[in-house]
Design a protein around this motif. Structure first.
Motif, short mmCIF file in Angstrom:
data_model
loop_
_atom_site.label_atom_id
_atom_site.label_comp_id
_atom_site.label_asym_id
_atom_site.label_seq_id
_atom_site.Cartn_x
_atom_site.Cartn_y
_atom_site.Cartn_z
N GLN A 30 0.85 -1.19 0.00
CA GLN A 30 0.00 0.00 0.00
C GLN A 30 0.88 1.24 0.00
N GLU A 36 -3.33 12.70 8.92
CA GLU A 36 -4.13 12.39 10.10
C GLU A 36 -3.91 13.44 11.18
N ARG A 47 0.65 9.49 7.67
CA ARG A 47 0.48 8.09 8.05
C ARG A 47 0.77 7.19 6.85
N LEU A 49 2.04 2.88 5.63
CA LEU A 49 1.98 1.48 5.99
C LEU A 49 3.12 0.74 5.31
N SER A 51 4.68 -2.25 3.85
CA SER A 51 3.93 -3.40 3.35
C SER A 51 4.56 -3.93 2.07
N TYR A 74 8.05 2.83 13.73
CA TYR A 74 6.65 2.54 13.47
C TYR A 74 5.81 2.69 14.74
N CYS A 76 2.88 0.95 15.35
CA CYS A 76 2.52 -0.38 15.82
C CYS A 76 2.72 -1.39 14.70
N VAL A 78 1.77 -4.75 12.44
CA VAL A 78 0.51 -5.32 11.94
C VAL A 78 0.76 -6.79 11.62
N PRO A 86 0.45 -5.95 4.82
CA PRO A 86 0.85 -4.93 5.80
C PRO A 86 1.78 -5.50 6.86
N VAL A 89 2.33 0.13 10.92
CA VAL A 89 1.78 1.47 10.73
C VAL A 89 2.83 2.49 11.16
N LEU A 91 3.64 6.65 11.74
CA LEU A 91 3.10 8.00 11.92
C LEU A 91 4.24 8.95 12.24
N CYS A 192 8.99 -6.46 8.87
CA CYS A 192 9.49 -5.17 8.41
C CYS A 192 10.94 -5.31 7.97
#
Length: 219
Positions: A30, A36, A47, A49, A51, A74, A76, A78, A86, A89, A91, A192
């Motif tokens: 993605q 955000e 934000r 992702l 992935s 990151y 959190c 996933v 994914p 996440v 931010l 990751c």
């Protein structure tokens, strides 16, 4: 809210045929970056992702870095039932996205920077995107998923201009590009490749007892 203003549309432009192949191979990277609002911090952040992954001779991956090229932390992880999807996440007030597509030994690379625009009078900012590097039809004559797997994470594709001159990837982003090059060769990826866990809170907890101990001795 106008989705065109809150989402970046500067990712690699893939044909319907390419998207269909990626979907059929089970690769879901993605590339979109959204704007955000963090209510407690009273600020806007980008934000993304991390992935993607690889299957056979095809790979597609998206990861994120800081402005200086170091890994983004990151928010959190996933965990999903499937693979090549994914992973985490991310931010941050400013994100640098590194996106790569591989078909056999041919690589496409796009590095972009994303940040909220300046705003006033309480209006919602836009999400600004700037291209930092674009590599087209890069080559890397190594099989990083099989016989050359030991070199994954240490090599980069070579990119040239339309006239055939070598085009160098910005030095500060080379570690991230090495990582994403390994990622688009990672079959059945479930982890990751570049972003890292947040360290700030852990460091504060470790520092606290030292400070109290020092203050006790001085008393």
């Amino acid at each position: 809210m106008n989705s065109k203003r809150s989402r970046s549309t500067v990712g690699l432009r893939l044909s319907r045929g390419a998207l269909r192949v990626l979907r059929d191979r089970g690769i879901f990277a993605q590339s979109s970056v959204s704007l955000e609002h963090q209510h407690l911090a009273k600020r806007y952040v980008a934000r993304g992702l991390e992935s993607g992954g690889a299957a056979g001779d095809v790979g597609h991956y998206v990861t994120f870095a800081r402005e200086d090229g170091r890994p983004a932390e990151y928010f959190c992880p996933v965990e999903t039932i499937g693979v090549n999807g994914p992973h985490a996440v991310v931010l941050a007030p400013v994100l640098v996205r590194i996106e790569m597509l591989r078909k056999a030994s041919t690589y496409e690379l796009l590095i972009t920077q994303h940040r909220p625009s300046q705003f006033s009078n309480g209006t919602r900012p836009l999400l600004e995107a700037k291209i930092l590097f674009r590599g087209v039809h890069g080559r890397l004559e190594l099989d990083l998923s099989e016989k050359d797997k030991a070199r994954a994470g240490t090599v980069l594709p070579a990119f040239c201009s339309r006239g055939g001159d070598a085009v160098g990837i910005p030095r500060r982003f080379r570690p991230a590009v090495r990582a994403v090059t390994a990622a688009v060769n990672c079959a059945g990826c479930s982890h990751c490749h570049y972003t890292t866990v947040q360290q700030e809170e852990e460091e504060q907890e470790l520092d606290a007892p030292v400070e109290s101990a020092n203050s006790g001795k001085s008393a």
